[in-house]
Write an enzyme that holds these catalytic residues in place. Sequence first.
Site, PDB file in Angstrom:
ATOM      1  N   ASP A  69       2.719   9.247  -1.933  1.00  0.00           N
ATOM      2  CA  ASP A  69       3.837   9.361  -0.994  1.00  0.00           C
ATOM      3  C   ASP A  69       4.231   7.970  -0.490  1.00  0.00           C
ATOM      4  O   ASP A  69       5.190   7.823   0.260  1.00  0.00           O
ATOM      5  CB  ASP A  69       3.527  10.333   0.149  1.00  0.00           C
ATOM      6  CG  ASP A  69       2.382   9.872   1.028  1.00  0.00           C
ATOM      7  OD1 ASP A  69       1.727   8.853   0.702  1.00  0.00           O
ATOM      8  OD2 ASP A  69       2.124  10.531   2.055  1.00  0.00           O
ATOM      9  N   SER A  70       3.513   6.929  -0.954  1.00  0.00           N
ATOM     10  CA  SER A  70       3.971   5.558  -0.733  1.00  0.00           C
ATOM     11  C   SER A  70       5.312   5.336  -1.431  1.00  0.00           C
ATOM     12  O   SER A  70       5.950   4.293  -1.227  1.00  0.00           O
ATOM     13  CB  SER A  70       2.926   4.542  -1.213  1.00  0.00           C
ATOM     14  OG  SER A  70       2.508   4.826  -2.529  1.00  0.00           O
ATOM     15  N   ASP A 108       0.418  13.362  -4.956  1.00  0.00           N
ATOM     16  CA  ASP A 108       0.095  13.206  -3.530  1.00  0.00           C
ATOM     17  C   ASP A 108       0.831  14.274  -2.722  1.00  0.00           C
ATOM     18  O   ASP A 108       2.038  14.461  -2.885  1.00  0.00           O
ATOM     19  CB  ASP A 108       0.559  11.814  -3.083  1.00  0.00           C
ATOM     20  CG  ASP A 108      -0.273  11.253  -1.948  1.00  0.00           C
ATOM     21  OD1 ASP A 108      -1.270  11.880  -1.554  1.00  0.00           O
ATOM     22  OD2 ASP A 108       0.075  10.151  -1.474  1.00  0.00           O
ATOM     23  N   LYS A 138      -3.764  15.168  -4.277  1.00  0.00           N
ATOM     24  CA  LYS A 138      -4.490  14.390  -3.264  1.00  0.00           C
ATOM     25  C   LYS A 138      -3.944  14.764  -1.890  1.00  0.00           C
ATOM     26  O   LYS A 138      -2.736  14.985  -1.745  1.00  0.00           O
ATOM     27  CB  LYS A 138      -4.320  12.882  -3.488  1.00  0.00           C
ATOM     28  CG  LYS A 138      -4.992  12.031  -2.421  1.00  0.00           C
ATOM     29  CD  LYS A 138      -4.958  10.546  -2.719  1.00  0.00           C
ATOM     30  CE  LYS A 138      -3.733   9.848  -2.256  1.00  0.00           C
ATOM     31  NZ  LYS A 138      -3.398   9.965  -0.812  1.00  0.00           N
ATOM     32  N   GLU A 140      -4.664  13.911   2.539  1.00  0.00           N
ATOM     33  CA  GLU A 140      -5.335  13.057   3.519  1.00  0.00           C
ATOM     34  C   GLU A 140      -6.153  13.892   4.500  1.00  0.00           C
ATOM     35  O   GLU A 140      -5.810  15.038   4.795  1.00  0.00           O
ATOM     36  CB  GLU A 140      -4.290  12.225   4.288  1.00  0.00           C
ATOM     37  CG  GLU A 140      -3.542  11.255   3.391  1.00  0.00           C
ATOM     38  CD  GLU A 140      -2.585  10.341   4.161  1.00  0.00           C
ATOM     39  OE1 GLU A 140      -2.563  10.378   5.408  1.00  0.00           O
ATOM     40  OE2 GLU A 140      -1.863   9.580   3.485  1.00  0.00           O
ATOM     41  N   GLU A 207      -9.630   4.264   2.262  1.00  0.00           N
ATOM     42  CA  GLU A 207      -8.604   3.235   2.500  1.00  0.00           C
ATOM     43  C   GLU A 207      -8.932   2.418   3.742  1.00  0.00           C
ATOM     44  O   GLU A 207      -9.213   2.969   4.815  1.00  0.00           O
ATOM     45  CB  GLU A 207      -7.227   3.897   2.642  1.00  0.00           C
ATOM     46  CG  GLU A 207      -6.123   2.854   2.860  1.00  0.00           C
ATOM     47  CD  GLU A 207      -4.707   3.366   2.657  1.00  0.00           C
ATOM     48  OE1 GLU A 207      -4.524   4.522   2.228  1.00  0.00           O
ATOM     49  OE2 GLU A 207      -3.766   2.585   2.937  1.00  0.00           O
TER      50      GLU A 207
HETATM   51  O1  KIV Z   1       0.536   7.095  -1.295  1.00  0.00           O
HETATM   52  C1  KIV Z   1      -0.274   6.258  -1.724  1.00  0.00           C
HETATM   53  O2  KIV Z   1       0.074   5.338  -2.489  1.00  0.00           O
HETATM   54  C2  KIV Z   1      -1.652   6.359  -1.287  1.00  0.00           C
HETATM   55  C3  KIV Z   1      -2.597   5.246  -1.615  1.00  0.00           C
HETATM   56  C4  KIV Z   1      -2.312   4.057  -0.811  1.00  0.00           C
HETATM   57  C5  KIV Z   1      -3.993   5.696  -1.459  1.00  0.00           C
HETATM   58  O3  KIV Z   1      -1.997   7.319  -0.678  1.00  0.00           O
END
Ligand code: KIV
Length: 289
Positions: A69-70, A108, A138, A140, A207
């Site tokens: 989600d980055s 994510d 993934k 959090e 992280e």
């Molecule tokens: O969204 C992302 O890129 C991440 C990484 C920084 C772990 O969650």
Amino acid sequence: MSEQETAAPNTPSEERPYGGTPAGPKRVRTRHFQNAKANGIKITGLTSYDMLSATIFDEAGIDFLLVGDSAGNNVFGYDTTLPVRVDDLIPLTRAVAQAAKRAFVVADMPFGSYETDVQDALHTAVRFMKETGAHAVKLEGGRRSAKQIRRIVDAGIPVMAHIGYTPQSEHQLGGHIIQGRGDSGIENLLADAHAIEDAGAFAVVLEMVPTDAAAQVTEELAIPTIGVGAGPHVDGQLLVWTDWAGFTTGRVPRFVRQYADLKGVLGDAARRYKDDVEQGEYPGPEHSY
Ligand code: KIV
């Protein structure tokens, strides 16, 4: 399981029949993460948000690609990851999953798509698996996300957990702050780590945590730890590709080593192109019909 199938993801390519050899790539799977930890072989991951970067990283032998989600910061231009929606990430994840022939692709789960209840979490995970071709999701959170992880894993979907600094909680954490410092910080980190392992996660991202804390988590957990700013004593590393390649226009975290200067290369190319057009140097006869 044959010996070939149990080989770890980043053994030398000639001993790695599933990895980018002339014999043809085979897919990295969750068991290869486990094998890598068991054999002390490091796992390498990058984020990717599109087909072109995914193809290059896959062919280079990167073991897993996270469609993070980055993308909020690196594709959509937001200041944080919070506004990113499932519908934003589905097409990006599909593009990466289609391009990756060997790499394990992780989708994510964005903010708001799994916290409210376990059924929501499962629904989001199923959407990613059904609509994108990703191999895992993934999410959090440690103890607070354990129930969601358990439910998703029970449905047959591998989960990569993410603890330490969790960008979706940026406002609660008070900014980009290292987590797991001091005795209570380490205790909290370990409690989160054990909770997600007990819930069935196959790997965990750590992280922005101190090297010693990350080493302790890595030592205590049976599942592999993937560090993002967590020092060297983890089972693998993950970086946001636009930071890693010098493509990012914003702030780059201290833990990133930049392996290229894409911003410089592209900026220079754009300036030369503009000059050529303005001077009538492009297109020349060789580019004209
Ligand atoms: O969204 C992302 O890129 C991440 C990484 C920084 C772990 O969650």
